[in-house]
Scaffold this motif. Structure first.
Motif, PDB file in Angstrom:
ATOM      1  N   LEU A 328       7.744 -10.474   1.568  1.00  0.00           N
ATOM      2  CA  LEU A 328       7.412  -9.099   1.221  1.00  0.00           C
ATOM      3  C   LEU A 328       7.382  -9.021  -0.295  1.00  0.00           C
ATOM      4  CD1 LEU A 328       9.634  -6.875   3.576  1.00  0.00           C
ATOM      5  CD2 LEU A 328       7.271  -7.616   3.928  1.00  0.00           C
ATOM      6  N   LEU A 329       6.293  -8.492  -0.838  1.00  0.00           N
ATOM      7  CA  LEU A 329       6.157  -8.351  -2.287  1.00  0.00           C
ATOM      8  C   LEU A 329       6.153  -6.864  -2.624  1.00  0.00           C
ATOM      9  CD1 LEU A 329       4.316 -10.931  -1.229  1.00  0.00           C
ATOM     10  CD2 LEU A 329       3.757 -11.089  -3.633  1.00  0.00           C
ATOM     11  N   LEU A 330       7.233  -6.397  -3.235  1.00  0.00           N
ATOM     12  CA  LEU A 330       7.371  -5.000  -3.608  1.00  0.00           C
ATOM     13  C   LEU A 330       6.957  -4.850  -5.072  1.00  0.00           C
ATOM     14  CD1 LEU A 330       9.302  -5.478  -1.132  1.00  0.00           C
ATOM     15  CD2 LEU A 330      10.761  -3.699  -2.067  1.00  0.00           C
ATOM     16  N   ASP A 331       5.768  -4.307  -5.294  1.00  0.00           N
ATOM     17  CA  ASP A 331       5.211  -4.162  -6.639  1.00  0.00           C
ATOM     18  C   ASP A 331       5.375  -2.728  -7.126  1.00  0.00           C
ATOM     19  OD1 ASP A 331       4.389  -6.783  -6.550  1.00  0.00           O
ATOM     20  OD2 ASP A 331       2.321  -6.317  -6.007  1.00  0.00           O
ATOM     21  N   SER A 332       5.847  -2.580  -8.352  1.00  0.00           N
ATOM     22  CA  SER A 332       6.120  -1.239  -8.868  1.00  0.00           C
ATOM     23  C   SER A 332       4.847  -0.516  -9.289  1.00  0.00           C
ATOM     24  CB  SER A 332       7.097  -1.319 -10.038  1.00  0.00           C
ATOM     25  OG  SER A 332       6.599  -2.147 -11.077  1.00  0.00           O
TER      26      SER A 332
END
Length: 435
Positions: A328-332
């Motif tokens: 999972l890539l949580l990008d701001s």
């Protein structure tokens, strides 16, 4: 134009993801001028032939390689012209690493993505997330004008004062819906010095996510970050990102994060030039980052939108328990992105904390199982409050995909698509105007 029996066809039809190597377009048109694109659209329209433009070939659903259709390959239209006033005219076939290299040579920068072979066209048309997003906005926010060939084969120039509805739709309305864009003119910024960083955590992934949600919500525009959660028996997390400015400005912010998340197992902080920072995020060696040297990848993927912090970070991490080869890539988001009204462009997720990309590494023969696993995680994230989706991570099985990708802008997008493509020349399974 390459047809099935022609030498070079097998190579020309390939997309970035080998899963779609089985697709068999009727022909691949290697275009180098706008006239070529006009002729292709006329042929498809008159022959009722499916048609799709291809820039980088990264369509997550393989829509740039329609079975039995015509691929309009724009990679021969890849010039990057940086003008004295700082605007950059970029051909639709340009890939990001070449865009960054040309801009850096002129001392300029453009906020865009990290994968070196992604095409500027698809990235921009879907919005355009990247490591400079919080400081300079989405890629589409820098769009000054676009040259578009519409379904009637007419070349149109979309600007804030000309073809205004089309200009609005091109900034986040997704690729393939309104015509074939052949050229983009962007405003750019002086290329900054960038400090990159990475913190690796061997345990406490939920604490990392919880700390990140609070940290990124109040971060200065200069700071962009992503948390990558890697699945397995015990999911792990790492924080990666950049700060537009020197290490001295970044280090106190990292210390604040560590105080909340816990001590990392490793810490990397390096100040780089703009171009070297883009190479860092592309995973390229300093002098070996080219389109030809970048490998293809087999994967299944989807996305969700973090409209607000997840109340239980552990529940978010738990969706990856026991899932191997899945991230999972949580990008701001936030910063400059949030200061544009959600209705001012077609990109609707202006108020969100960030995006989540669900990425499953796989092989061609296991792709269907991988896609099912991605869907399970997507739905689990929806149940804990992360809904919606980012159209550049388009997924064929996304529930209520129109609303997920376009939110309240869907109705206006549909009207624009009906105006410029009334006969659905550019129709595909998830095109905005299909009937």
């Amino acid at each position: 134009m390459l047809q099935v029996s022609d030498k070079g066809y097998a190579e020309a039809r390939r997309s970035f993801n080998p899963v779609y190597d089985q697709r068999a377009p009727a022909a691949v048109a290697m275009c180098s001028t706008t006239d070529h694109v006009q002729a292709c659209i006329a042929l498809a329209r008159d022959s009722y032939l499916p048609i799709a433009a291809r820039s980088g070939g990264h369509s997550y659903a393989g829509y740039s390689a329609p079975d039995g259709g015509l691929v309009v390959d724009l990679r021969g239209m890849s010039a990057v012209d940086v003008r004295p006033d700082g605007t950059a005219v970029i051909g639709a076939g340009a890939r990001l690493i070449d865009v960054y290299t040309a801009l850096a040579a002129a001392g300029r920068c453009l906020p865009a993505g990290t994968c070196p072979t992604v095409g500027i066209a698809g990235l921009t048309l879907g919005g355009g997330l990247g490591v400079l997003t919080r400081k300079y906005g989405l890629t589409c926010d820098r769009l000054v004008s676009a040259q578009v060939v519409t379904a009637d084969s007419v070349v149109r120039t979309a600007t804030p004062s000309n073809e205004q509805d089309l200009y609005w739709a091109l900034r986040g309305g997704g690729g393939g819906n309104f015509g074939i864009t052949t050229s983009f003119t962007f405003s750019t910024e002086p290329a900054p010095s960038v400090t990159v960083f990475q913190l690796g955590f061997t345990d406490g992934a939920a604490a990392v996510v919880g700390a990140w949600q609070q940290w990124t919500a109040k971060a200065p525009d200069e700071l962009w970050s992503t948390v990558v959660i890697t699945g397995g028996r015990t999911p792990t997390a790492r924080l990666t990102g950049c700060f537009v400015g020197p290490q001295s400005g970044l280090n106190p912010l990292l210390d604040e994060f560590i105080a909340a998340a816990g001590k990392p197992a490793n810490r990397l902080v390096q100040q780089k030039s703009y171009l070297d920072a883009m190479r860092f995020f592309a995973g390229c060696a300093h002098s070996q980052c080219t389109v030809d040297s970048s490998p293809r990848a087999t994967f299944a993927a989807s996305s969700r939108i973090l409209s607000e912090p997840v109340a239980d970070p552990a529940a978010l991490v738990d969706v990856l328990d026991g899932r191997t080869d899945m991230d999972l890539l949580l990008d701001s988001l936030g910063g400059a992105v949030s200061r544009v009204d959600p209705s001012a462009t077609a990109f609707p997720h202006r108020d969100a904390l960030g995006t989540i990309q669900i990425y499953q590494k796989t092989t061609v023969d296991k792709h269907e199982a991988a896609a099912r696993a991605v869907a399970q995680v997507r739905d689990a994230l929806g149940r804990i409050g992360a809904r919606g989706g980012y159209v550049n991570y388009i997924e064929t099985a996304m529930p209520d995909w129109g609303t997920a990708y376009y939110g309240p802008n869907l109705s206006r997008l549909d009207s624009v698509a009906r105006r410029y493509d009334p006969d659905v020349v550019f129709g595909f399974a998830q095109s905005i105007h299909r009937t």
